[in-house]
Design an enzyme around this catalytic site. Structure first.
Site, PDB file in Angstrom:
ATOM      1  N   LYS A 179       0.857  -1.184   0.000  1.00 46.10           N
ATOM      2  CA  LYS A 179       0.000   0.000   0.000  1.00 46.10           C
ATOM      3  C   LYS A 179       0.895   1.236   0.000  1.00 46.10           C
ATOM      4  CE  LYS A 179      -2.070  -1.207   3.809  1.00 46.10           C
ATOM      5  NZ  LYS A 179      -2.986  -1.214   4.971  1.00 46.10           N
ATOM      6  N   SER A 211     -11.510   4.012  -0.515  1.00 47.12           N
ATOM      7  CA  SER A 211     -11.740   3.274   0.735  1.00 47.12           C
ATOM      8  C   SER A 211     -11.597   4.166   1.961  1.00 47.12           C
ATOM      9  CB  SER A 211     -10.754   2.109   0.845  1.00 47.12           C
ATOM     10  OG  SER A 211      -9.410   2.605   0.883  1.00 47.12           O
ATOM     11  N   HIS A 330      40.001  13.851 -30.003  1.00 53.10           N
ATOM     12  CA  HIS A 330      41.296  14.418 -29.620  1.00 53.10           C
ATOM     13  C   HIS A 330      41.734  13.764 -28.315  1.00 53.10           C
ATOM     14  CE1 HIS A 330      44.558  17.231 -29.449  1.00 53.10           C
ATOM     15  NE2 HIS A 330      44.140  17.797 -28.346  1.00 53.10           N
ATOM     16  N   ASN A 331      43.018  13.362 -28.225  1.00 50.10           N
ATOM     17  CA  ASN A 331      43.516  12.655 -27.038  1.00 50.10           C
ATOM     18  C   ASN A 331      42.600  11.478 -26.698  1.00 50.10           C
ATOM     19  OD1 ASN A 331      45.536  14.550 -26.889  1.00 50.10           O
ATOM     20  ND2 ASN A 331      44.653  15.685 -25.181  1.00 50.10           N
ATOM     21  N   GLU A 360      43.087   9.577 -32.173  1.00 46.70           N
ATOM     22  CA  GLU A 360      44.447  10.108 -32.055  1.00 46.70           C
ATOM     23  C   GLU A 360      45.312   9.195 -31.193  1.00 46.70           C
ATOM     24  OE1 GLU A 360      46.504  14.417 -31.356  1.00 46.70           O
ATOM     25  OE2 GLU A 360      44.972  13.841 -29.921  1.00 46.70           O
ATOM     26  N   ASP A 362      49.011   9.477 -29.402  1.00 42.68           N
ATOM     27  CA  ASP A 362      50.224  10.223 -29.045  1.00 42.68           C
ATOM     28  C   ASP A 362      51.311   9.215 -28.694  1.00 42.68           C
ATOM     29  OD1 ASP A 362      48.765  12.453 -29.417  1.00 42.68           O
ATOM     30  OD2 ASP A 362      48.959  13.246 -27.398  1.00 42.68           O
ATOM     31  N   HIS A 375      49.783  11.248 -22.700  1.00 45.04           N
ATOM     32  CA  HIS A 375      49.844  12.690 -22.950  1.00 45.04           C
ATOM     33  C   HIS A 375      51.206  13.169 -22.471  1.00 45.04           C
ATOM     34  CE1 HIS A 375      47.916  16.899 -22.758  1.00 45.04           C
ATOM     35  NE2 HIS A 375      47.992  16.517 -24.019  1.00 45.04           N
ATOM     36  N   GLU A 409      50.382  11.279 -33.530  1.00 41.39           N
ATOM     37  CA  GLU A 409      51.184  12.364 -32.950  1.00 41.39           C
ATOM     38  C   GLU A 409      52.500  11.692 -32.558  1.00 41.39           C
ATOM     39  OE1 GLU A 409      51.893  16.180 -32.047  1.00 41.39           O
ATOM     40  OE2 GLU A 409      49.797  15.675 -32.330  1.00 41.39           O
ATOM     41  N   LYS A 460      53.177  12.336 -40.730  1.00 45.73           N
ATOM     42  CA  LYS A 460      54.212  12.913 -41.585  1.00 45.73           C
ATOM     43  C   LYS A 460      54.642  11.927 -42.667  1.00 45.73           C
ATOM     44  CE  LYS A 460      54.841  16.888 -39.432  1.00 45.73           C
ATOM     45  NZ  LYS A 460      54.703  18.189 -40.085  1.00 45.73           N
TER      46      LYS A 460
END
Length: 574
Positions: A179, A211, A330-331, A360, A362, A375, A409, A460
């Site tokens: 209830k 009720s 990114h990262n 990416e 690195d 990083h 990178e 590169k």
């Protein structure tokens, strides 16, 4: 200072009553899931001990069990003030057998491969790495979890709603007496995300409490929910189209879909909606749609106003790759912040499963001649380059078949660059683009359609792509190996000069030759880009730099705007 209050102990009879009600609720939820007598759900409801792994030294036994709502897993915690921990099965993205997670590979031995499994979560929650007592038990956990998750996802809209409401009612009923008092009703409203004025909620409560007991039970609770969720505008729309014995016929439904939803609907579509959403079997047998069925349909994503044709890729994917916006990361390797957060292969998995098409990496020299990703010059943790490539290979095309760009990178020595090239070649195999597609020197990018299931390296390159087709080898460009974003401000020229004075790092030919369609170059102005750069050569900009170039170009000559857009497409932005 207030004392911490603990739950009062139940008497023997109260405990028996609580268990009986809990068992009744469990059976109800098992029935709603359509898994009565199912071995897998019984295994999860019984639960068992598993070894939870967090580090080489943190491996502790915890008891896991499926709760009575059949959607929440519970396990005991030894933390102070947190004796119980739970997670919803809806939050699980995958259950992986074996040492597939980064944590299990790092913190366990190969001998326990068959006993290991991982629970992967949606969002940013950490994986749950577990070890069972035997291979058979590990398989049972994985199979049972996958089975119940599959069953939950296969529930109809009505079944999901019933299960959700029933679970919320059980949570709101604090004293488990079946209830709801006025305070418990307000708790129920919070659980189902309905924000109403207290006076209005009290008024409806009094209206439903036929009720006059001060509690709602059974049909009174159902009546309360109906009144609270009543939508007058739905009644108006339904009344306009329900022209067959106060219900919608398939023809009425087609008229609604075409006129209001602007869909290309047929009678077959209408019959499918009635079959899927009509809760009343008698009405369904007559091929009609009641107001409840209509409401069920409107609550489902299928009724979204978005064009249903757009649920799948509907654009022309045969144009050159540079004609498209590409979802990029990114990262990518970071799970949290970029100063001291953890790097993980799981971050690549999550990005790719969300549809990211450019990740990416690195890359830095690591120990034992194995390149690592992190990083640079921060406290972020490191992961092996080869582990990241393996994760990318496994999950690249789970969500989309279109190509994945690996943006390098590169800060590695020539020796470890060669290792990088070997890993990518051996792991990615024929899916890696290592030569121009088609015959002869290309004049433009291939299309996403032609590149389906392929990996493209961005980085590169020692010389122009045209050198591949030259009769004699062209001289290598004099360039540093690392790819960095272009300066954000002209005041940073001093930093640029310092960078140029640094000893230029050499680029391994093996890695250079893998760069085909995305060669990274420095930006020396739009005129230079148009005059000297090929279609596959591109530069990375900080957002501020890109905006500044756009503003200056537009101010100098309005006619340059078109040229600017063309150059931005050619060299790319980041």
């Amino acid at each position: 200072m207030k004392c911490l209050r603990t739950q009062p102990e139940l008497s023997g009879s109260e405990e028996l009553l609580r268990r009986a009600r809990s068992q009744e609720a469990t059976q109800m939820n098992v029935k709603l899931l359509g898994m009565e007598g199912d071995r897998d759900i019984q295994f999860l409801l019984q639960g068992g001990d598993l070894l939870k792994v967090r580090s080489p030294s943190w491996k502790k036994t915890r008891y896991f069990r499926l709760q009575e709502d059949c959607k929440t897993m519970w396990h005991e915690s030894k933390k102070t003030f947190k004796s119980k921990q739970t997670f919803s099965l809806d939050d699980i993205s995958a259950v992986r057998m074996g040492r597939q997670s980064e944590g299990l590979r790092k913190y366990t031995e190969e001998q326990v491969e068959g006993r290991c499994f991982s629970i992967m979560f949606k969002g940013r929650r950490k994986n749950l790495d577990l070890i069972a007592s035997s291979e058979e038990e590990a398989k049972q956990w994985v199979n049972s979890l996958e089975r119940i998750i599959s069953n939950i996802s296969d529930l109809s809209c009505q079944q999901k709603t019933e299960h959700w409401i029933f679970t919320c009612l059980r949570k709101a009923d604090k004293n488990k007496d079946d209830k709801l008092s006025q305070s418990e009703v307000k708790n129920f409203l919070r659980l189902i995300n309905i924000d109403v004025d207290d006076d209005y909620a009290d008024m409806i409560f009094q209206k439903c409490d036929t009720s006059k007991s001060g509690y709602l039970a059974g049909g009174e609770i159902e009546h309360f929910y109906d009144l609270l969720t009543h939508r007058e505008e739905i009644d108006v729309i339904y009344g306009e189209y329900a022209k067959t014995t106060s219900c919608m016929s398939p023809e009425n439904l087609v008229e609604f879909l075409m006129k209001e939803q602007r869909e290309k609907a047929t009678l077959a579509d209408a019959h499918a909606i009635i079959e899927k959403y009509e809760p009343d079997e008698h009405v369904k047998a007559k091929k009609l749609l009641s107001k409840d069925g209509f409401l069920m349909y409107l609550h489902h994503p299928e009724a979204s106003i978005l064009n249903p044709d757009h649920r799948e890729v509907h654009q022309d994917m045969s144009q050159p790759l540079n004609q498209y916006f590409i979802s990029s990361s990114h990262n990518t390797y970071l799970m949290e912040d970029q100063l001291k957060g953890p790097s993980s292969t799981e971050a690549y998995v999550r990005a790719l499963l969300k549809g990211c098409r450019c990740v990416e990496l690195d890359c830095w020299d690591g120990s034992d001649d194995e390149p690592v990703i992190y990083h640079g010059y921060t406290l972020t943790s490191k992961i092996l380059f080869k582990d990241a490539i393996k994760a990318v290979k496994e999950y690249a095309f789970k969500t989309s078949d279109y190509p994945v760009i690996l943006s390098l990178e590169n800060h590695c020595s020539v020796e470890q660059q060669r290792v990088m090239a070997r890993h990518m070649s051996s792991i990615l195999g024929s899916a890696l683009v290592t030569a121009p597609m088609g015959d002869g020197m290309p004049a433009n990018f291939p299309s996403p359609e032609k590149l389906k299931g392929k990996f493209i390296i961005k980085g590169k390159r020692l010389n122009k792509l045209e050198a591949i087709f030259a009769s004699e080898e062209a001289p290598a460009d004099e360039t540093d190996v690392t790819e960095e974003e272009e300066s954000n401000d002209e005041d940073d020229q001093e930093e640029e000069e310092k960078r140029k004075k640094k000893k230029k790092q050499k680029l391994a030919k093996e890695l250079s030759d893998m760069v085909i369609y995305c060669k990274s170059v420095h930006f020396h102005g739009f005129e230079d880009a148009v005059r000297n750069l090929s279609f596959y050569e591109m530069s990375s900009f900080k957002e501020g730099k890109a905006m500044k170039l756009a503003e200056e170009s537009g101010e100098e000559d309005p006619g340059q705007i078109a040229l600017l857009c063309q150059c931005l497409l050619s060299v790319g932005t980041k």
